[in-house]
Every structure is written in structure tokens, then in C-alpha cells.
Enzyme design. Structure first.
Site, PDB file in Angstrom:
ATOM      1  N   ASP A  61      16.252  -7.824 -10.400  1.00 29.51           N
ATOM      2  CA  ASP A  61      16.372  -7.482  -8.977  1.00 29.51           C
ATOM      3  C   ASP A  61      16.047  -8.654  -8.059  1.00 29.51           C
ATOM      4  OD1 ASP A  61      13.379  -7.263  -8.862  1.00 29.51           O
ATOM      5  OD2 ASP A  61      13.827  -5.532 -10.122  1.00 29.51           O
ATOM      6  N   CYS A  79       7.117 -12.803   3.637  1.00 28.47           N
ATOM      7  CA  CYS A  79       7.129 -11.574   4.450  1.00 28.47           C
ATOM      8  C   CYS A  79       5.814 -11.485   5.218  1.00 28.47           C
ATOM      9  CB  CYS A  79       7.249 -10.364   3.528  1.00 28.47           C
ATOM     10  SG  CYS A  79       7.083  -8.799   4.414  1.00 28.47           S
ATOM     11  N   TYR A  84      13.540  -3.174  -4.714  1.00 34.59           N
ATOM     12  CA  TYR A  84      12.507  -3.227  -5.756  1.00 34.59           C
ATOM     13  C   TYR A  84      11.295  -2.312  -5.536  1.00 34.59           C
ATOM     14  CZ  TYR A  84       8.539  -4.984  -8.424  1.00 34.59           C
ATOM     15  OH  TYR A  84       7.434  -5.069  -9.222  1.00 34.59           O
ATOM     16  N   GLY A 108       0.386   0.097  -5.122  1.00 35.47           N
ATOM     17  CA  GLY A 108      -0.884  -0.628  -5.024  1.00 35.47           C
ATOM     18  C   GLY A 108      -1.817  -0.224  -6.143  1.00 35.47           C
ATOM     19  N   CYS A 134       0.827  -1.191   0.000  1.00 32.68           N
ATOM     20  CA  CYS A 134       0.000   0.000   0.000  1.00 32.68           C
ATOM     21  C   CYS A 134       0.867   1.249   0.000  1.00 32.68           C
ATOM     22  CB  CYS A 134      -0.848   0.078   1.271  1.00 32.68           C
ATOM     23  SG  CYS A 134      -1.843  -1.375   1.579  1.00 32.68           S
ATOM     24  N   CYS A 159      12.659  -2.113   5.826  1.00 35.09           N
ATOM     25  CA  CYS A 159      12.588  -3.161   4.786  1.00 35.09           C
ATOM     26  C   CYS A 159      13.634  -2.908   3.711  1.00 35.09           C
ATOM     27  CB  CYS A 159      11.190  -3.129   4.177  1.00 35.09           C
ATOM     28  SG  CYS A 159      11.025  -4.140   2.694  1.00 35.09           S
ATOM     29  N   CYS A 219      15.548  -4.804   7.823  1.00 32.95           N
ATOM     30  CA  CYS A 219      14.897  -6.115   7.848  1.00 32.95           C
ATOM     31  C   CYS A 219      15.338  -6.871   6.593  1.00 32.95           C
ATOM     32  CB  CYS A 219      13.375  -5.955   7.846  1.00 32.95           C
ATOM     33  SG  CYS A 219      12.520  -7.551   7.669  1.00 32.95           S
ATOM     34  N   CYS A 267      13.034 -11.988   4.553  1.00 32.72           N
ATOM     35  CA  CYS A 267      12.643 -12.819   3.407  1.00 32.72           C
ATOM     36  C   CYS A 267      13.859 -13.468   2.745  1.00 32.72           C
ATOM     37  CB  CYS A 267      11.823 -12.018   2.398  1.00 32.72           C
ATOM     38  SG  CYS A 267      12.564 -10.465   1.933  1.00 32.72           S
ATOM     39  N   SER A 315      12.552  -2.020 -13.309  1.00 31.13           N
ATOM     40  CA  SER A 315      13.081  -1.926 -11.950  1.00 31.13           C
ATOM     41  C   SER A 315      14.572  -2.261 -11.872  1.00 31.13           C
ATOM     42  CB  SER A 315      12.282  -2.829 -11.010  1.00 31.13           C
ATOM     43  OG  SER A 315      12.238  -4.139 -11.515  1.00 31.13           O
ATOM     44  N   ASN A 348      -0.178   1.168   5.884  1.00 33.74           N
ATOM     45  CA  ASN A 348       0.770   0.430   5.049  1.00 33.74           C
ATOM     46  C   ASN A 348       1.524  -0.510   5.986  1.00 33.74           C
ATOM     47  OD1 ASN A 348       3.809   1.409   3.259  1.00 33.74           O
ATOM     48  ND2 ASN A 348       2.688  -0.498   3.245  1.00 33.74           N
ATOM     49  N   GLY A 349       1.322  -1.820   5.835  1.00 31.16           N
ATOM     50  CA  GLY A 349       1.996  -2.774   6.716  1.00 31.16           C
ATOM     51  C   GLY A 349       1.082  -3.930   7.060  1.00 31.16           C
TER      52      GLY A 349
HETATM   53  S1  SF4 Z   1      10.632  -9.691   5.121  1.00 32.83           S
HETATM   54 FE1  SF4 Z   1      11.578  -8.852   3.225  1.00 32.83          FE
HETATM   55  S2  SF4 Z   1       9.929  -7.769   2.189  1.00 32.83           S
HETATM   56 FE2  SF4 Z   1       9.271  -8.103   4.320  1.00 32.83          FE
HETATM   57  S3  SF4 Z   1       9.815  -6.264   5.434  1.00 32.83           S
HETATM   58 FE3  SF4 Z   1      11.520  -7.707   5.663  1.00 32.83          FE
HETATM   59  S4  SF4 Z   1      12.925  -7.241   3.946  1.00 32.83           S
HETATM   60 FE4  SF4 Z   1      10.960  -6.273   3.486  1.00 32.83          FE
END
Ligand code: SF4
Length: 490
Positions: free
Chosen positions: A379, A415, A275, A58, A32, A269, A465, A468, A316, A132-133
């Protein structure tokens, strides 16, 4: 409260069935985008334009809620921003305060009932919220609230905020919001709208982006957005990012910052840089374009290849391919062209055309590719289906060798922080080695950027983060969440 002061919902749209997903877009999908304006005479129009600039975040639904200081007005619809609003509808969203949202469904399906902002009347007035989240304890909170009598009208995590604010014992709305936030866990960049204020909040780890801007020459008009690319279009300028754990209240007294939820070690993130975000955006002070080019340079240092030309999968992967070509001193060229067509077709010719979906979006430029040893820079690879078609397309155009280089590590884990990802079993890298994936996509070689290489290029070894890629989730799972994961086969 007098009836005349209650929320006005424009043209409530009929129930809309879920729109089909695009099987030929093999990416994780951003969830989002949020946008807000305070103190502008054309708040709804500015928000419409801001959402346009955030459309890449989105494409399933869009909505705007405004306030004229006394009454709140809402319009939400399925589809792209340009299809969701007519001029007449925008003209019927009066006031100097607005928030808006574009959505790609994660929690909750693709349906108008899940479109945002969510807007309600409650005992203390009208309230709208967009998000968003994803919350990691949404199910527990929802169950608890339903047992206490709350009635939910959507499937989204976001509605949990509305009910928590409504049942709070606090008086001032910012205290009620802070009270609600003390209950939730997960990733959230939020915008709340009341009759007289916007409240912007970023979760304690700052997982999803959120930034502040201002209109030049008008100190009272503030803007908030998921990405600063939304400011450029409307002539506003970037001021700063909302910090992890920060709540910014914008009302007739100006802008105030409070920290009711504390701050945890930052975990922005990293995929936003890889990307999701637009390359002309800056997140937490870092240019997305510069980071993508640095990812390409790092990839070339880690995985050089003897080749004739570097070709990005547009759009991208273009900056990463530029970085790869510069570092490896190879020519960069556009051997694949993305069609100007935006959206999807629901008509397929009856006579089957192989790789029809990919051909709608990409085409190979034969003079660039024929007889060449080609490095394709992408990517990320999610299922591998699109990469396989791209490699075939490049070979069909006459390439002698096709080497794939990926500007992020293998995506092996789903994720849970607001990104639409397949289950673990569908992620090709969760069950296949790099060499096996290379064979599947039929590339002569395939290499991924290392995790350290990615984090160094993004400038945040410790502040990003990367769950993933690594499976190291920063937010502990609740028992309900763990149960859901088992059911999903994760
Ligand atoms: S898990 Fe991957 S896509 Fe999700 S917030 Fe963490 S880095 Fe981003």
C-alpha cells in the site's frame, strides 16, 4: 464542589518509560482511536470492547473515563487494551456514560502522562477529553495559556482543549467547548465527557473520521467511534458519520446537533482508505475494502506487468492485490504469510540473523513463489527498508522476477494532522526517483499509483487531504509551526 464529587482516578500507574518503536514496520502510523457510549448499563465494558476493535489505531496506551451522573472515574495505562485493564478495574468504572482512547503518540512522547482520555476537575465540575488528530496552533495556545497561569501536565495537544474550556467565560459546557474550538486550528475528532453528557466534535474539514451508532432496540443508547468496525463487535449499528464542523451533544434529553465552528471544504485523510482504517469499516459512506480493491484495479490499469502471480504484503495490501489480480487477469496467491504474533519481541538472538525483525512477522511460501514472475502489491513505502527485505525474502524463496506495485503515490511529505510520520529527509521518495527506489529495494520494476488514480478510486478528487503525497497542505502553517518544521529539517 464537595470533595466526594471529584474525579476518581483508579490505581495511578507509576511513570513508565517510552516503549521502543518497531523499526520493521515501514508504514505511516495512525495516531489514535476514540470511542464513546451514552446510556448503556455496561458503558465501561462496551468501551473496552470498542477500543479492542480500534486497537489498530494505537497500541501504546489505552484509557477509559466513565460517569455515573454525579462522579467521574478514570483509568489509563500503557500497553494494549487487553493489558491496560483488568476485570476488577473495569468493574470499578461505574456509570452509563463512558469515553475511551487508544493512542500511538504523535504530539507528545510515549509516556503514561500523555495517555488519554485526559480527565480533570475544574470550577464547574469534572471534564474528560480524548482526541484523534493534531493541532497546528497548539504551541501558540499553550504558550498563551501558560502565561495566563495554566499548568500543563502532559506534552499533548489535547490538554490545550481542557485549559481552553476551563478558562472560557461561557456558562453551559457545550458553549465553553464551542468557545475553545473557536481558538484551535488543525485536525481533530474529539470526545468530551462531563458528569451528564458526551460531546462529539469533528474538525471543520473532517480530516479525521468520526461516526455515530446506536444499540438496536434501545433508542437511548448511543455510541460514537473513530470507525464503525467498533460498533459491530458490541452489537450496535452504524447510523451516520459526524459531519465536518459538526458538534453532537448526547445527554438525557437525547441527541442534538449544532454547528458552532462552521464547515470548510472537506479534506478527509485519503490515507485512511489506503492503509489506516480497518477494511471492514465504512468512512463517509464509502467501504474501505471496496476503495482498496479499486486502488488495486486502478494500479493494474496504470502499471500492468507480464507476470505469473500477484502476491500482497499482508494484511493491509490484500484488497488492493485482489483488485490488481482481477483487473490484470493474473492469479492471486498468498506468497507471503503474516505471523499470528501480535506485538514485538525485545529479545534478539545473540548470533545475528539477517532480516530478523521482518522474519518475525512475514514468511515466504516457497511453492507459491519458486520459478515465478511475482508482482508484490504493497500500500505504501515510507523508508523503503522493509520493502527491500520483502523483495529479498521473495527472491530467496525462488522467485524469477520481483515487480513491486504500490497502491498509492510516493509519500514525499510529512503529515501534521495526527499521523506519525518521519521527517522529510527520512521519506525515501522525497529525495529519490522511482527508479532509484526500485534499485534500493532491489525490485526488477517498481511503479506507484498516480495521485489522480488514487483520488478517483477513493471517490474524492476534491474532498480528500493528500498533503503527504503532494505537499499541498490544506491548513496554513502558523509562524511557530513553520519554525518547528525548520528545526525538524522539513
Ligand atoms: S497528510 Fe496524508 S496522512 Fe496526513 S491527513 Fe493528509 S492524507 Fe492523511
Amino acid at each position: 464542589m464537595p470533595t466526594s464529587r471529584r474525579l476518581v482516578v483508579l490505581d495511578p500507574p507509576p511513570a513508565t518509560p517510552a516503549s521502543p518503536r518497531d523499526d520493521d514496520d515501514d508504514h505511516f502510523h495512525d495516531q489514535c482511536g476514540v470511542f464513546g457510549v451514552f446510556g448503556h448499563a455496561e458503558a465501561a465494558n462496551m468501551t473496552y470492547l470498542g477500543l479492542h476493535a480500534l486497537q489498530h489505531r494505537g497500541q501504546e496506551s489505552a484509557g477509559i473515563v466513565t460517569s455515573d451522573g454525579e462522579q467521574v472515574y478514570a483509568h489509563r495505562a500503557m500497553g494494549l487494551v487487553q493489558d491496560a485493564f483488568t476485570q476488577d478495574q473495569l468493574a470499578r468504572l461505574p456509570g452509563r456514560i463512558a469515553i475511551g482512547h487508544v493512542r500511538y503518540s504523535t504530539a507528545g512522547g510515549s509516556h503514561i502522562k500523555n495517555a488519554q482520555p485526559i480527565a480533570v476537575d475544574y470550577a464547574r465540575g469534572s471534564l474528560a477529553v480524548c482526541h484523534n488528530g493534531n493541532l497546528t496552533n497548539a504551541e501558540e495556545l499553550r504558550t498563551e495559556l501558560e502565561e495566563r497561569g495554566s499548568i500543563f501536565v502532559s506534552d499533548t495537544d489535547t490538554e490545550v482543549f481542557v485549559h481552553l474550556v476551563a478558562v472560557s467565560k461561557e456558562v453551559a459546557v457545550e458553549d465553553r467547548i464551542a468557545d475553545a474550538l473557536s481558538r484551535v486550528r488543525g485536525a481533530y475528532s474529539l470526545l468530551f465527557l462531563t458528569e451528564g453528557a458526551i460531546v462529539a466534535v469533528r474538525d471543520p474539514m473532517g480530516i479525521r473520521p468520526l461516526c455515530l451508532g446506536a444499540f438496536r432496540g434501545d433508542g437511548d443508547a448511543h455510541v460514537v467511534a473513530s470507525e464503525p468496525c467498533a460498533f459491530d463487535l458490541i452489537g450496535a449499528e452504524y447510523v451516520r458519520d459526524v459531519e465536518p464542523g459538526e458538534m453532537v451533544i448526547i445527554d438525557r434529553n437525547g441527541l442534538r446537533s449544532v454547528r458552532p465552528i462552521g464547515r470548510a471544504p472537506q479534506r478527509t485523510c485519503v490515507f485512511e482508505y489506503v492503509y489506516f482504517a480497518r477494511p471492514d469499516s465504512k468512512l463517509d459512506g464509502r467501504s474501505v475494502y471496496d476503495v482498496r480493491r479499486a486502488l488495486g484495479r486502478a494500479l493494474a490499469k496504470e502499471h500492468p506487468v507480464d507476470a505469473d502471480v500477484v502476491v500482497p504484503v499482508p494484511d493491509s495490501a490484500v484488497p488492493a492485490a485482489i483488485g490488481y489480480a482481477a483487473e490484470s487477469r493474473l492469479p492471486f496467491d498468498m506468497g507471503l504469510i503474516r505471523s499470528g504474533y501480535v506485538g514485538r519481541t525485545f529479545i534478539e538472538p545473540q548470533q545475528s540473523i539477517r532480516h530478523f525483525g521482518v522474519r518475525l512477522k512475514l514468511s515466504a511460501v516457497e511453492p507459491v513463489l519458486r520459478g515465478k514472475r511475482v508482482v508484490i502489491v504493497e500500500d505504501s513505502i515510507v523508508r523503503g527498508t522493509t520493502s527491500r527485505k520483502v523483495v529479498k525474502m521473495v527472491r530467496d524463496a525462488g522467485a524469477r522476477e520481483v515487480h513491486m506495485r504500490i497502491s498509492s503515490p510516493p509519500t514525499q511529505w510529512p503529515c501534521y494532522y495526527g499521523i506519525d510520520t518521519p521527517t522529510r529527509g527520512e521519506l525515501i521518495a522525497s529525495s529519490h526517483s522511482v527508479d532509484e527506489i526500485a534499485r534500493y529495494v532491489t525490485a526488477d520494476s517498481l511503479r506507484y499509483l498516480s495521485r489522480d488514480g488514487m483520488l478517483d478510486a477513493a471517490g474524492g478528487q476534491k474532498s480528500m487531504c493528500h498533503a503527504c503525497f503532494s505537499g499541498e497542505y490544506a491548513i496554513p502553517f502558523t509562524p511557530t509551526h513553520k519554525r518547528q518544521l525548520r528545526l525538524m529539517g522539513v
